[in-house]
Write an enzyme that holds these catalytic residues in place. Structure first.
Site, mmCIF file in Angstrom:
data_model
loop_
_atom_site.group_PDB
_atom_site.id
_atom_site.type_symbol
_atom_site.label_atom_id
_atom_site.label_comp_id
_atom_site.label_asym_id
_atom_site.label_seq_id
_atom_site.Cartn_x
_atom_site.Cartn_y
_atom_site.Cartn_z
ATOM 1 N N GLY A 195 4.536 -3.669 10.857
ATOM 2 C CA GLY A 195 3.569 -4.731 9.839
ATOM 3 C C GLY A 195 3.197 -5.593 10.410
ATOM 4 N N GLU A 206 4.784 -2.806 15.613
ATOM 5 C CA GLU A 206 3.309 -2.163 15.573
ATOM 6 C C GLU A 206 2.646 -2.743 14.276
ATOM 7 O OE1 GLU A 206 1.929 0.571 17.061
ATOM 8 O OE2 GLU A 206 3.631 1.426 18.230
ATOM 9 N N CYS A 209 -4.015 -1.175 9.670
ATOM 10 C CA CYS A 209 -4.121 -2.192 11.095
ATOM 11 C C CYS A 209 -4.732 -1.905 11.292
ATOM 12 C CB CYS A 209 -2.604 -1.677 11.533
ATOM 13 S SG CYS A 209 -1.972 0.006 12.013
#
Length: 493
Positions: free
Chosen positions: A202, A224, A259
């Site tokens: 997140g 992460e 991401c």
């Protein structure tokens, strides 16, 4: 009245509920059930069966949550999960085997090994942008390492969360693997408990909350996160291929809500116009003249993120820099692929991770100046990309840019290479997983030394003497010459 009764009867998941879940899983774990190779294989095969038998339902849930194209859902979520399961099934027996370790003269005669053992009961907190992949890929690693698991999917992808909870309960061992749905209260209740490891995917703000909660129990964490992943574009390259690969990593990955999505581009002033023209051509080829009509672009996840992205676009010193795109549909939460040229480095869009379909282009006089620009941003991104044919530039890129992962002449594809660790550094996270790295992330590497009763050295026992000290120092240093000198000195003494 009926609605009120339903509300009253709805179970509340609080700290006490979380405590009960952890206790049940810990009771199952201490039986040794999850440690067996057979149990691990059974669960991974069950997950493969779950994915095979429910692909249409998974695709539909992702469409409900994100309007994600079936192509992306099938390839980037389902197929990648299957690949993780198959790799673990193929390699797990080897991963579980003790690893031989060298010994020294200090403990001669002896042998040593490193034994991988499961950590225990672990918590996986997942993200909304790839709700199946980012939920279940860490679970594959936790299962292959022999742990009991609680998975908390993101409430921001409700259809996926609900389906994950149902499928995991139907296909996997519910005495050892559980899904807890909910939002902040449920997550907070889970974080109050003692875990043997937490993996969170997140943003940095929530990561700090997770890490603070874990610190109370000295629980290790894998975080992460993300960051502003740069793309350096040199001249004298195959521009068409480079442009397409950037598009695939940006808008072809959940419309920039990823991401490892390219966050901004750095190129030279002389090359920028050619790059923009190439983007315009290829984006129209991929998504048509009106990209809001395209079925191949995901929508923005919710109104909050739509408003956040709109704020980045509408900033006075940025809105005039749009050179392509900019179309929006607030009702349908759609934003077209949008390119900005020469936005100020102190603008909002350059200060925070974009996580959406906006792509600023920053220009420099010489491409080598890109490295200073990346360093001045102050963060270490999850990924960094370079397009060049210049060997010297490639070397400098690898040597000077600190990021979770680097890719030369492509974007995002390193995620699919299971022999590479996937994880961040600094603000982009800590720890890594994928392939054997997932197994290692959820394992404790236990040192084991074996000795017999022969070779019992009197040197280690009192009374201590200068001669014993000299000889032991030589033995510990591993110097054969030193040992001989120490023995000769002892003998002559």
């Amino acid at each position: 009245m009926l609605m009120e009764n339903k509300a009253e009867n709805k179970a509340v998941f609080d700290a006490e509920s979380a405590k009960e879940v952890v206790k049940e899983l810990r009771d199952s774990f201490v039986t040794g059930k999850t440690k067996s190779h057979r149990w691990r294989v059974t669960q991974l095969k069950a997950m493969l069966k779950m994915l095979d038998e429910n692909e249409p339902q998974i695709v539909a849930a992702l469409r409900d949550d994100l309007s994600k194209p079936e192509f992306e859902s099938s390839l980037y979520e389902i197929q990648m999960l299957k690949n993780s399961c198959r790799l673990a099934l193929k390699e797990m027996n080897h991963w579980m085997m003790p690893e031989k370790a060298k010994t020294s003269l200090t403990t001669f005669p002896s042998s040593a090994e490193i034994v991988s053992e499961p950590l225990g009961v672990v918590l996986v907190i997942s993200a909304w942008n790839y709700p199946f992949l980012l939920s279940l890929d860490p679970v594959v690693g936790a299962i292959s390492a022999g742990n009991a698991i609680v998975l908390k999917p993101s409430e921001m992808a409700p259809a996926s969360s609900s389906l994950i909870a149902k499928l995991v309960a139907d296909y996997l061992d519910s005495s050892c693997i559980k899904v807890v749905e909910g939002a902040v209260p449920e997550t907070s209740a889970l974080l109050e408990q003692k875990w043997d490891k937490i993996l969170y995917t997140g943003n940095g703000r929530v990561a700090r909350i997770v890490m603070a909660a874990a610190a109370k129990h000295l629980t290790p964490v894998v975080l992460e996160l993300g960051g502003k992943s740069p793309v350096i574009v040199d001249s004298n390259i195959n521009l068409k291929v480079a442009t397409r690969r950037i598009i695939a990593g940006k808008w072809g990955c959940n419309n920039g809500q990823a991401c490892i999505s390219p966050d901004y581009i750095i190129t030279t002033k002389d090359y920028a116009t050619k790059l923009v023209d190439s983007f315009k051509c290829e984006l129209e080829r991929f998504y048509g003249k009106d990209p809001l009509e395209s079925k191949d672009l995901s929508r923005i996840v919710n109104s909050n993120h739509f408003d956040r992205l709109s704020k980045l676009m509408d900033e006075e010193k940025v809105s005039s820099k749009i050179v392509h795109g900019g179309q929006r549909n607030e009702k349908n939460l759609q934003i077209a692929p949008t390119i900005f040229l020469d936005v100020p480095v102190n603008s909002l869009i350059m200060k925070e991770e974009i996580f959406g379909p906006l792509l600023p282009i920053i220009t420099v006089d010489k491409v080598e100046q890109s490295f200073d620009l990346i360093h001045s941003s102050g963060g270490k991104p999850l990924a960094a990309y370079l397009f060049t044919n210049n060997k010297k530039l490639k070397r400098k890129f690898v040597e000077t840019v600190s990021a979770g992962g680097l890719v030369v002449n492509d974007t995002a594809v390193h995620l699919a290479i299971h022999s590479l660790p996937f994880g961040g550094v600094g603000e982009s996270g800590m720890g890594s997983y994928h392939g054997k790295f997932s197994f290692d992330a959820f394992s404790h590497k236990k040192a084991v030394l074996y000795r017999g009763f022969a070779g019992d050295a009197f040197l280690r026992y009192p009374p201590y003497t200068p001669g014993k000290l000299t000889l032991l120092q030589a033995l510990l240093s591993g110097s054969i010459v030193g040992i001989i000198r120490a023995l000769l000195g002892w003998f002559w003494a």
